[in-house]
Enzyme design. Structure first.
Site, PDB file in Angstrom:
ATOM      1  N   HIS A 307      46.938 -41.491 -12.809  1.00 57.44           N
ATOM      2  CA  HIS A 307      45.614 -40.853 -12.780  1.00 57.44           C
ATOM      3  C   HIS A 307      44.543 -41.925 -12.919  1.00 57.44           C
ATOM      4  CE1 HIS A 307      42.206 -38.294 -13.749  1.00 57.44           C
ATOM      5  NE2 HIS A 307      42.904 -37.304 -13.260  1.00 57.44           N
ATOM      6  N   ASP A 364      48.667 -32.528 -11.160  1.00 58.83           N
ATOM      7  CA  ASP A 364      48.961 -32.044  -9.800  1.00 58.83           C
ATOM      8  C   ASP A 364      50.457 -31.929  -9.559  1.00 58.83           C
ATOM      9  OD1 ASP A 364      46.386 -34.306  -9.067  1.00 58.83           O
ATOM     10  OD2 ASP A 364      46.164 -32.127  -9.079  1.00 58.83           O
TER      11      ASP A 364
HETATM   12  C1  MLT Z   1      40.223 -33.584 -11.726  1.00 61.14           C
HETATM   13  O1  MLT Z   1      40.655 -32.793 -12.585  1.00 61.14           O
HETATM   14  O2  MLT Z   1      39.128 -33.461 -11.162  1.00 61.14           O
HETATM   15  C2  MLT Z   1      41.145 -34.674 -11.286  1.00 61.14           C
HETATM   16  O3  MLT Z   1      42.037 -35.005 -12.310  1.00 61.14           O
HETATM   17  C3  MLT Z   1      40.442 -35.900 -10.747  1.00 61.14           C
HETATM   18  C4  MLT Z   1      39.543 -36.653 -11.688  1.00 61.14           C
HETATM   19  O4  MLT Z   1      39.218 -36.206 -12.792  1.00 61.14           O
HETATM   20  O5  MLT Z   1      39.132 -37.755 -11.272  1.00 61.14           O
END
Ligand code: MLT
Length: 428
Positions: A307, A364
């Site tokens: 992430h 995800d």
């Molecule tokens: C989100 O929840 O929007 C995703 O994990 C992406 C992010 O936070 O950059």
């Protein structure tokens, strides 16, 4: 700690104030950098740049912390409902019982969409991706509610615009799905709660009602809560940037939906299942694909691991992983690709290559597995992400407008040609 940062440029000293947030996050306020020094900063992808000061969500990527308005998501996921979390994000506090009842009922009476919207929907081929339909139909709400275009709406008018969006997006999302399979749409049943109503519109048939399964409803509430906001991610930043031009909430969220559609953002949950299906179709040898992922000359990449901001683990993944196990057991799901998923998860958590690169399973990875177990079709996974993220987008757009933030307009460093004269065609 110093109250300012000092930058020496061309022998001249510039002092910029230090901003410290509630959770001791520190920032250098460079609002006057260019006007004072002529210099700008350069930060592709804004990895080191704060776009705003926000009171909505706090996350700590190193510690794996995520809180909505100060409340840990672990507590909200276990004890709250999605509609209550939506209230919390949008209005900044947990509702009283009466406030929640009013909010819930206001949404219920706005779940229908104008029948003319079906003419727009019918214009899409059944091959249209539901995210493309969703973005278009959400933007089309400006046609049915032109008063939403007024940037100077009163507080009550803004709230009605918000309520309409919370109420109608699930209907439009379910209709987008029905269009993609060539089935007749289902109308909302307002005796049902928010998540049950969505599932009804998604899965009921003219020949039979959808049997509401409490396990599915509980899992969906949890999934939507965990996706409800995530501070200044790509799609939320898009919503704020578009909204900063005084574009309507509907236009701003429509732009956010388009940003979320990207496989590097909300589209990752669909990409995870497509990856698992690719491995299954190739014979199901997860070790072969783990080796491919490690091979820098091989284009194959594992989706759903690591992430941008969480350095050690995604707190949402921890909760969703537990929910996935519960749902799969409760529903008695036995899906071959889930075995592949378990093997990849095991590798990501134990293989030093992935551990060293912090390539752990993220939100995800698990959300795609649950959505599949709930019977959500793959190309609807990102729509589910949008459904969850909607209150976050609304809250962030509302905060940006209430803070009267200026139009977003980043600068650049020009690296193109210096001035040159036009060359007539016969001399090229
Ligand atoms: C989100 O929840 O929007 C995703 O994990 C992406 C992010 O936070 O950059």
């Amino acid at each position: 700690m110093s109250d300012f940062a000092e930058i020496i440029l061309d022998g001249k000293s510039y002092k910029m104030p230090i901003v410290v947030g509630t959770e001791d996050e520190k920032a250098i306020d460079i609002n006057n950098l260019r006007s004072e020094s002529g210099y700008i900063t350069l930060d592709s992808g804004y990895k080191n740049t704060g776009a705003t000061e926000s009171a909505i969500t706090f996350l700590d990527g190193e510690e794996g912390i995520l809180r909505y308005r100060g409340y840990p998501i672990e507590q909200l996921a276990e004890q709250s409902s999605f509609i209550e979390v939506a209230y919390l994000l949008i209005y900044g506090k947990l509702p009283t019982e009466e406030e929640l009842e009013v909010f819930t009922n206001e949404i219920k009476i706005h779940t229908l969409v104008n029948e003319d919207m079906r003419k727009i929907l019918d214009g899409f081929p059944s091959t249209a991706h539901p995210m493309g339909i969703l973005s278009a139909l959400i933007s089309s709400l400006t046609a049915f509610y032109p008063e939403s275009l007024n940037p100077n709406q009163s507080k009550d008018e803004v709230n009605l615009t918000i309520i309409r969006l919370m109420a109608k997006l699930p209907t439009i999302a379910a209709w987008s799905y029905k269009n993609s399979i060539g089935h007749p749409v289902n109308y909302p049943k307002n005796k049902l709660d928010y998540c049950s109503n969505f599932l009804h519109m998604m899965f009921a048939y003219p020949t039979e009602d959808y049997q509401i399964d409490p396990v599915v409803v509980k899992a969906l509430n949890k999934l939507l809560i965990l996706h409800a906001d995530h501070e200044q991610n790509c799609s939320t930043s898009t919503v704020r940037l578009v909204g900063s031009a005084n574009a309507s909430l509907y236009s701003s969220v429509s732009a956010g939906i388009s940003a979320l559609w990207g496989p590097l953002h909300g589209g990752a949950n669909q990409a995870v299942i497509e990856m698992l299906e690719q491995i299954k179709a190739d014979g199901g040898d997860s070790k072969k694909f783990i080796a491919k992922a490690k091979d820098k000359d091989d284009p194959f990449r594992l989706m759903g691991f690591g992430h941008r901001v969480y350095k050690n683990f995604d707190p949402r993944a921890t909760i969703i992983k537990k929910a996935a196990d519960e749902v799969l057991t409760a529903l008695g799901v036995n899906d071959p690709i889930l075995d592949i998923a378990k093997e990849l998860e095991e590798a990501a958590l134990t293989d030093q290559y992935f551990v060293d690169r912090k390539l752990y399973p993220n939100v995800d990875f698990y959300s795609g597995i649950i959505y599949r177990a709930l019977g959500i079709p793959t190309d609807m996974f990102t729509v589910m992400f949008a459904l969850g993220r909607l209150p976050g987008w609304i809250a962030q757009w509302k905060e940006m407008r209430e803070q009267k933030e200026p139009i977003g307009r980043p600068r650049q460093v020009y690296v193109g040609e210096k001035e040159r004269n036009y060359i007539p065609m016969n001399q090229r």
